[in-house]
Design a protein around this motif. Structure first.
Motif, PDB file in Angstrom:
ATOM      1  N   MET A  15       0.891  -1.116  -0.127  1.00 25.81           N
ATOM      2  CA  MET A  15       0.160  -0.086  -0.014  1.00 25.81           C
ATOM      3  C   MET A  15       0.939   1.126  -0.129  1.00 25.81           C
ATOM      4  SD  MET A  15      -2.663   1.308   2.899  1.00 25.81           S
ATOM      5  CE  MET A  15      -3.676  -0.138   2.890  1.00 25.81           C
ATOM      6  N   ASN A  16       0.654   2.092  -0.909  1.00 22.31           N
ATOM      7  CA  ASN A  16       1.283   3.461  -1.208  1.00 22.31           C
ATOM      8  C   ASN A  16       0.888   4.290  -0.033  1.00 22.31           C
ATOM      9  OD1 ASN A  16      -0.674   4.930  -2.370  1.00 22.31           O
ATOM     10  ND2 ASN A  16       0.312   3.974  -4.284  1.00 22.31           N
ATOM     11  N   ARG A  17       1.502   5.392   0.207  1.00 22.13           N
ATOM     12  CA  ARG A  17       1.151   6.508   0.852  1.00 22.13           C
ATOM     13  C   ARG A  17      -0.293   7.315   0.504  1.00 22.13           C
ATOM     14  NH1 ARG A  17       5.531  11.171   1.342  1.00 22.13           N
ATOM     15  NH2 ARG A  17       6.675   9.798   2.579  1.00 22.13           N
ATOM     16  N   ARG A  18      -0.365   7.468  -0.788  1.00 23.30           N
ATOM     17  CA  ARG A  18      -1.808   7.906  -1.342  1.00 23.30           C
ATOM     18  C   ARG A  18      -2.927   7.152  -0.956  1.00 23.30           C
ATOM     19  NH1 ARG A  18      -2.883  11.178  -6.589  1.00 23.30           N
ATOM     20  NH2 ARG A  18      -0.912  11.938  -5.669  1.00 23.30           N
ATOM     21  N   GLU A  19      -2.894   5.802  -1.114  1.00 20.70           N
ATOM     22  CA  GLU A  19      -3.800   4.849  -0.873  1.00 20.70           C
ATOM     23  C   GLU A  19      -4.145   4.707   0.772  1.00 20.70           C
ATOM     24  OE1 GLU A  19      -2.573   1.175  -2.383  1.00 20.70           O
ATOM     25  OE2 GLU A  19      -3.386   1.476  -4.083  1.00 20.70           O
ATOM     26  N   PHE A  20      -3.179   4.789   1.555  1.00 23.02           N
ATOM     27  CA  PHE A  20      -3.285   4.723   2.948  1.00 23.02           C
ATOM     28  C   PHE A  20      -3.969   6.257   3.331  1.00 23.02           C
ATOM     29  CE2 PHE A  20      -1.776   6.498   7.286  1.00 23.02           C
ATOM     30  CZ  PHE A  20      -2.289   5.242   8.044  1.00 23.02           C
ATOM     31  N   GLY A  21      -3.668   7.487   2.829  1.00 29.86           N
ATOM     32  CA  GLY A  21      -4.360   8.674   2.871  1.00 29.86           C
ATOM     33  C   GLY A  21      -5.924   8.739   2.661  1.00 29.86           C
ATOM     34  N   ASN A  22      -5.938   8.017   1.531  1.00 26.24           N
ATOM     35  CA  ASN A  22      -7.509   7.858   0.920  1.00 26.24           C
ATOM     36  C   ASN A  22      -8.379   6.901   1.881  1.00 26.24           C
ATOM     37  OD1 ASN A  22      -7.029   9.543  -1.230  1.00 26.24           O
ATOM     38  ND2 ASN A  22      -6.918   7.913  -2.606  1.00 26.24           N
ATOM     39  N   LEU A  23      -7.847   5.954   2.609  1.00 20.70           N
ATOM     40  CA  LEU A  23      -8.454   5.252   3.376  1.00 20.70           C
ATOM     41  C   LEU A  23      -8.495   5.538   4.886  1.00 20.70           C
ATOM     42  CD1 LEU A  23      -6.801   1.583   2.530  1.00 20.70           C
ATOM     43  CD2 LEU A  23      -9.021   2.349   2.212  1.00 20.70           C
ATOM     44  N   MET A  24      -7.673   6.418   5.105  1.00 22.76           N
ATOM     45  CA  MET A  24      -7.599   7.266   6.411  1.00 22.76           C
ATOM     46  C   MET A  24      -8.894   8.396   6.432  1.00 22.76           C
ATOM     47  SD  MET A  24      -5.878   6.074   9.155  1.00 22.76           S
ATOM     48  CE  MET A  24      -5.982   7.455  10.039  1.00 22.76           C
ATOM     49  N   GLY A  25      -8.894   9.157   5.342  1.00 25.63           N
ATOM     50  CA  GLY A  25      -9.907   9.958   5.038  1.00 25.63           C
ATOM     51  C   GLY A  25     -11.355   9.440   4.869  1.00 25.63           C
ATOM     52  N   LEU A  26     -11.357   8.355   4.424  1.00 25.40           N
ATOM     53  CA  LEU A  26     -12.727   7.547   4.375  1.00 25.40           C
ATOM     54  C   LEU A  26     -13.125   6.961   5.772  1.00 25.40           C
ATOM     55  CD1 LEU A  26     -14.880   6.779   2.407  1.00 25.40           C
ATOM     56  CD2 LEU A  26     -13.567   4.325   2.148  1.00 25.40           C
ATOM     57  N   MET A  83     -12.421   8.530   8.605  1.00 29.74           N
ATOM     58  CA  MET A  83     -12.614   9.710   9.267  1.00 29.74           C
ATOM     59  C   MET A  83     -14.191  10.069   9.118  1.00 29.74           C
ATOM     60  SD  MET A  83      -9.154  11.775   9.645  1.00 29.74           S
ATOM     61  CE  MET A  83      -9.946  13.011  10.384  1.00 29.74           C
ATOM     62  N   ILE A  84     -14.483   9.855   7.687  1.00 29.09           N
ATOM     63  CA  ILE A  84     -15.785  10.604   7.411  1.00 29.09           C
ATOM     64  C   ILE A  84     -16.940   9.258   7.740  1.00 29.09           C
ATOM     65  CG2 ILE A  84     -17.222  10.545   5.363  1.00 29.09           C
ATOM     66  CD1 ILE A  84     -14.995  11.924   3.849  1.00 29.09           C
ATOM     67  N   ALA A  85     -16.648   8.419   7.585  1.00 24.58           N
ATOM     68  CA  ALA A  85     -17.445   7.116   8.203  1.00 24.58           C
ATOM     69  C   ALA A  85     -17.706   7.179   9.836  1.00 24.58           C
ATOM     70  CB  ALA A  85     -16.971   5.825   7.675  1.00 24.58           C
ATOM     71  N   THR A  86     -16.577   7.657  10.463  1.00 20.97           N
ATOM     72  CA  THR A  86     -16.946   7.602  12.008  1.00 20.97           C
ATOM     73  C   THR A  86     -17.431   8.970  12.599  1.00 20.97           C
ATOM     74  OG1 THR A  86     -14.656   8.616  12.163  1.00 20.97           O
ATOM     75  CG2 THR A  86     -14.855   5.970  12.521  1.00 20.97           C
ATOM     76  N   SER A  87     -17.359   9.868  11.619  1.00 20.22           N
ATOM     77  CA  SER A  87     -18.088  11.275  12.099  1.00 20.22           C
ATOM     78  C   SER A  87     -19.616  11.298  11.666  1.00 20.22           C
ATOM     79  CB  SER A  87     -17.345  12.551  11.460  1.00 20.22           C
ATOM     80  OG  SER A  87     -17.342  12.346  10.080  1.00 20.22           O
ATOM     81  N   LEU A  88     -20.054  10.219  10.712  1.00 23.58           N
ATOM     82  CA  LEU A  88     -21.502  10.361  10.021  1.00 23.58           C
ATOM     83  C   LEU A  88     -22.420  10.395  11.052  1.00 23.58           C
ATOM     84  CD1 LEU A  88     -22.775  10.511   7.204  1.00 23.58           C
ATOM     85  CD2 LEU A  88     -22.731   7.950   7.268  1.00 23.58           C
ATOM     86  N   PRO A  89     -22.413   9.495  12.104  1.00 22.55           N
ATOM     87  CA  PRO A  89     -23.597   9.476  13.149  1.00 22.55           C
ATOM     88  C   PRO A  89     -23.613  10.955  13.698  1.00 22.55           C
ATOM     89  CG  PRO A  89     -21.999   7.533  13.439  1.00 22.55           C
ATOM     90  CD  PRO A  89     -21.670   8.181  12.447  1.00 22.55           C
TER      91      PRO A  89
END
Length: 156
Positions: free
Chosen positions: A1-12, A14-20
């Motif tokens: 996994m490269n840095r960009r994929e890791f950043g995208n997964l982390m961002g996703l 964070m969005i999923a955990t803040s949805l509620p």
């Protein structure tokens, strides 16, 4: 996994955990109860059938609500925005007027024995006539009556 994929997964993530939290913040206040979880449920408000009758009158509210609040008002009434009070000169009579200020369309309120516009200070008498501007046109009257325990306004 490269840095960009890791950043995208982390961002996703964070969005999923803040949805509620976002959903709770966008929920209308009146659907959230402030009562304790073990408190008994409040009785549902009495439902009033506001469909026009054959004679053209429709129910606006109850006489009990009128007497408790001093007025009945509904912006989305079938005949248009309306406010109803008991006539200060004769408590057996009712007065119903269009509740939109003729100046710029704000909703008038029954306050200190006059219909008052909270937006620009216009005042109207109990007959709908302008007693203080900037409004220059009177409020239109509605036909109103009491039938049993309901306050009815002519809808057509």
């Amino acid at each position: 996994m490269n840095r960009r994929e890791f950043g995208n997964l982390m961002g996703l993530g964070m969005i999923a955990t803040s949805l509620p939290v976002a959903i709770a913040a966008c929920t209308p206040k009146d659907t959230v109860s402030d009562a304790p979880a073990d408190a008994p449920a409040a009785a549902p408000a009495e439902k009033i059938d506001s469909k026009p009758r054959e004679d053209g009158f429709a129910a606006l509210g109850t006489v009990a609500d009128l007497d408790t609040n001093g007025y009945l008002s509904k912006k989305a009434f079938i005949a248009g925005p309306v406010i109803v009070i008991r006539d200060p000169a004769n408590a057996d009579d009712l007065i119903a007027l269009n509740s939109m200020c003729t100046h710029q369309g704000c909703g008038v309120e029954w306050k200190d024995d006059a219909f008052a516009c909270p937006c620009h200070g216009s005042k109207f008498g109990t007959d709908g006539s302008v007693s203080a501007g900037p409004a220059t046109e009177p409020l239109d009257p509605y036909e109103v009556m009491i039938d049993g325990d309901l306050v009815l306004v002519k809808a057509t």
